[in-house]
Write a protein that holds these residues in place. Structure first.
Motif, mmCIF file in Angstrom:
data_model
loop_
_atom_site.group_PDB
_atom_site.id
_atom_site.type_symbol
_atom_site.label_atom_id
_atom_site.label_comp_id
_atom_site.label_asym_id
_atom_site.label_seq_id
_atom_site.Cartn_x
_atom_site.Cartn_y
_atom_site.Cartn_z
ATOM 1 N N GLU A 19 118.785 -6.706 70.303
ATOM 2 C CA GLU A 19 117.981 -7.726 70.977
ATOM 3 C C GLU A 19 117.175 -7.101 72.114
ATOM 4 O OE1 GLU A 19 117.224 -12.050 71.533
ATOM 5 O OE2 GLU A 19 117.942 -10.824 69.884
ATOM 6 N N GLY A 20 117.815 -6.261 72.906
ATOM 7 C CA GLY A 20 117.119 -5.584 74.004
ATOM 8 C C GLY A 20 116.002 -4.685 73.494
ATOM 9 N N ARG A 21 116.259 -3.962 72.413
ATOM 10 C CA ARG A 21 115.233 -3.078 71.850
ATOM 11 C C ARG A 21 114.062 -3.889 71.297
ATOM 12 N NH1 ARG A 21 119.752 -0.424 69.154
ATOM 13 N NH2 ARG A 21 118.812 -1.093 67.205
ATOM 14 N N LEU A 22 114.347 -5.036 70.697
ATOM 15 C CA LEU A 22 113.266 -5.879 70.170
ATOM 16 C C LEU A 22 112.391 -6.419 71.303
ATOM 17 C CD1 LEU A 22 115.216 -7.789 67.393
ATOM 18 C CD2 LEU A 22 113.364 -6.130 67.047
ATOM 19 N N PHE A 23 113.008 -6.816 72.416
ATOM 20 C CA PHE A 23 112.219 -7.299 73.546
ATOM 21 C C PHE A 23 111.395 -6.173 74.163
ATOM 22 C CE2 PHE A 23 114.741 -11.162 73.357
ATOM 23 C CZ PHE A 23 113.764 -12.109 73.619
ATOM 24 N N GLN A 24 111.954 -4.965 74.233
ATOM 25 C CA GLN A 24 111.173 -3.822 74.712
ATOM 26 C C GLN A 24 109.966 -3.600 73.814
ATOM 27 O OE1 GLN A 24 113.717 -0.419 74.735
ATOM 28 N NE2 GLN A 24 114.517 -0.818 76.769
ATOM 29 N N ALA A 25 110.187 -3.662 72.518
ATOM 30 C CA ALA A 25 109.097 -3.459 71.562
ATOM 31 C C ALA A 25 108.035 -4.541 71.723
ATOM 32 C CB ALA A 25 109.635 -3.451 70.135
ATOM 33 N N SER A 26 108.449 -5.790 71.900
ATOM 34 C CA SER A 26 107.468 -6.873 72.040
ATOM 35 C C SER A 26 106.612 -6.671 73.288
ATOM 36 C CB SER A 26 108.150 -8.240 72.064
ATOM 37 O OG SER A 26 108.891 -8.432 73.243
ATOM 38 N N ARG A 27 107.214 -6.201 74.370
ATOM 39 C CA ARG A 27 106.443 -5.923 75.592
ATOM 40 C C ARG A 27 105.461 -4.784 75.359
ATOM 41 N NH1 ARG A 27 111.416 -6.872 78.081
ATOM 42 N NH2 ARG A 27 111.815 -4.645 78.304
ATOM 43 N N ARG A 28 105.904 -3.747 74.666
ATOM 44 C CA ARG A 28 105.015 -2.609 74.406
ATOM 45 C C ARG A 28 103.879 -2.987 73.473
ATOM 46 N NH1 ARG A 28 109.089 2.608 74.396
ATOM 47 N NH2 ARG A 28 110.135 1.960 76.301
ATOM 48 N N LEU A 29 104.155 -3.847 72.501
ATOM 49 C CA LEU A 29 103.095 -4.314 71.606
ATOM 50 C C LEU A 29 102.083 -5.176 72.363
ATOM 51 C CD1 LEU A 29 105.312 -5.210 68.552
ATOM 52 C CD2 LEU A 29 103.481 -3.500 68.551
ATOM 53 N N ARG A 56 111.618 -6.174 59.805
ATOM 54 C CA ARG A 56 112.412 -7.342 59.398
ATOM 55 C C ARG A 56 113.134 -7.970 60.592
ATOM 56 N NH1 ARG A 56 113.657 -3.849 55.190
ATOM 57 N NH2 ARG A 56 115.657 -3.374 56.164
ATOM 58 N N CYS A 57 113.751 -7.134 61.419
ATOM 59 C CA CYS A 57 114.468 -7.648 62.596
ATOM 60 C C CYS A 57 113.508 -8.343 63.557
ATOM 61 C CB CYS A 57 115.186 -6.513 63.323
ATOM 62 S SG CYS A 57 116.585 -5.839 62.435
ATOM 63 N N PHE A 58 112.343 -7.745 63.770
ATOM 64 C CA PHE A 58 111.336 -8.306 64.667
ATOM 65 C C PHE A 58 110.871 -9.664 64.150
ATOM 66 C CE2 PHE A 58 107.334 -8.939 66.755
ATOM 67 C CZ PHE A 58 107.460 -8.318 67.982
ATOM 68 N N GLN A 59 110.579 -9.723 62.855
ATOM 69 C CA GLN A 59 110.106 -10.967 62.250
ATOM 70 C C GLN A 59 111.178 -12.054 62.323
ATOM 71 O OE1 GLN A 59 110.623 -13.019 59.403
ATOM 72 N NE2 GLN A 59 108.765 -14.163 59.849
ATOM 73 N N ARG A 60 112.412 -11.670 62.089
ATOM 74 C CA ARG A 60 113.521 -12.630 62.152
ATOM 75 C C ARG A 60 113.680 -13.166 63.577
ATOM 76 N NH1 ARG A 60 117.887 -9.484 60.593
ATOM 77 N NH2 ARG A 60 116.834 -9.271 58.607
ATOM 78 N N ARG A 61 113.527 -12.307 64.570
ATOM 79 C CA ARG A 61 113.737 -12.704 65.963
ATOM 80 C C ARG A 61 112.581 -13.520 66.528
ATOM 81 N NH1 ARG A 61 114.137 -14.922 69.786
ATOM 82 N NH2 ARG A 61 115.080 -14.385 71.760
ATOM 83 N N PHE A 62 111.339 -13.085 66.245
ATOM 84 C CA PHE A 62 110.166 -13.697 66.873
ATOM 85 C C PHE A 62 109.330 -14.558 65.928
ATOM 86 C CE2 PHE A 62 110.971 -9.809 69.394
ATOM 87 C CZ PHE A 62 111.238 -10.424 70.617
ATOM 88 N N SER A 63 109.718 -14.649 64.664
ATOM 89 C CA SER A 63 108.964 -15.417 63.660
ATOM 90 C C SER A 63 107.519 -14.945 63.549
ATOM 91 C CB SER A 63 108.991 -16.915 63.969
ATOM 92 O OG SER A 63 110.324 -17.385 63.958
ATOM 93 N N ALA A 64 107.318 -13.661 63.764
ATOM 94 C CA ALA A 64 105.994 -13.044 63.632
ATOM 95 C C ALA A 64 106.208 -11.562 63.326
ATOM 96 C CB ALA A 64 105.191 -13.191 64.915
ATOM 97 N N TRP A 65 105.300 -10.997 62.557
ATOM 98 C CA TRP A 65 105.383 -9.568 62.268
ATOM 99 C C TRP A 65 104.842 -8.782 63.453
ATOM 100 C CZ3 TRP A 65 108.361 -8.443 58.365
ATOM 101 C CH2 TRP A 65 108.522 -9.370 57.344
ATOM 102 N N PRO A 66 105.378 -7.607 63.730
ATOM 103 C CA PRO A 66 104.928 -6.825 64.883
ATOM 104 C C PRO A 66 103.423 -6.548 64.879
ATOM 105 C CG PRO A 66 106.820 -5.768 63.834
ATOM 106 C CD PRO A 66 106.440 -6.930 62.995
ATOM 107 N N GLY A 67 102.871 -6.223 63.725
ATOM 108 C CA GLY A 67 101.437 -5.948 63.646
ATOM 109 C C GLY A 67 100.590 -7.171 63.974
ATOM 110 N N ASP A 68 101.072 -8.344 63.589
ATOM 111 C CA ASP A 68 100.353 -9.580 63.903
ATOM 112 C C ASP A 68 100.363 -9.838 65.402
ATOM 113 O OD1 ASP A 68 99.964 -9.897 61.187
ATOM 114 O OD2 ASP A 68 101.579 -11.375 60.960
ATOM 115 N N LEU A 69 101.513 -9.628 66.031
ATOM 116 C CA LEU A 69 101.611 -9.825 67.476
ATOM 117 C C LEU A 69 100.698 -8.851 68.203
ATOM 118 C CD1 LEU A 69 103.107 -11.290 69.816
ATOM 119 C CD2 LEU A 69 104.680 -9.364 69.816
ATOM 120 N N ARG A 70 100.700 -7.604 67.776
ATOM 121 C CA ARG A 70 99.842 -6.594 68.401
ATOM 122 C C ARG A 70 98.381 -6.991 68.270
ATOM 123 N NH1 ARG A 70 99.705 -0.702 66.029
ATOM 124 N NH2 ARG A 70 98.852 -1.932 64.343
ATOM 125 N N ALA A 71 97.976 -7.476 67.100
ATOM 126 C CA ALA A 71 96.587 -7.875 66.878
ATOM 127 C C ALA A 71 96.195 -9.040 67.784
ATOM 128 C CB ALA A 71 96.372 -8.232 65.415
#
Length: 80
Positions: A19-29, A56-71
């Motif tokens: 969970e912590g790593r996913l939140f770090q990734a979301s901030r970096r994106l 998969r973990c990111f999408q499950r947690r945030f209901s969005a794909w990492p690339g979509d969030l970054r865009a």
């Protein structure tokens, strides 16, 4: 922690780390659309060794794909 190593949110210790790593990734994106880094680069930076698992973990947690969030963040920053 409750018996069995699961807390009230249903997460065990490794779940909290993920969970912590996913939140770090979301901030970096969100930082200027990832600052020119690929999703795979960010996944590795925060401790995921498998990009598919990260996606998969990111999408499950945030209901969005990492690339979509970054865009979304890259677009919103360029319009500001």
């Amino acid at each position: 922690m409750h018996p069995g190593g699961v807390d009230a949110a249903g997460l065990n210790l490794s779940g909290h780390f993920a969970e912590g790593r996913l939140f770090q990734a979301s901030r970096r994106l969100a930082e200027r659309g990832g600052n020119g880094r690929t999703v795979a680069d960010i996944a590795l930076e925060v401790g995921f060794s498998d990009t598919s698992c990260f996606n998969r973990c990111f999408q499950r947690r945030f209901s969005a794909w990492p690339g979509d969030l970054r865009a979304v963040f890259a677009t919103s920053r360029s319009q500001a």
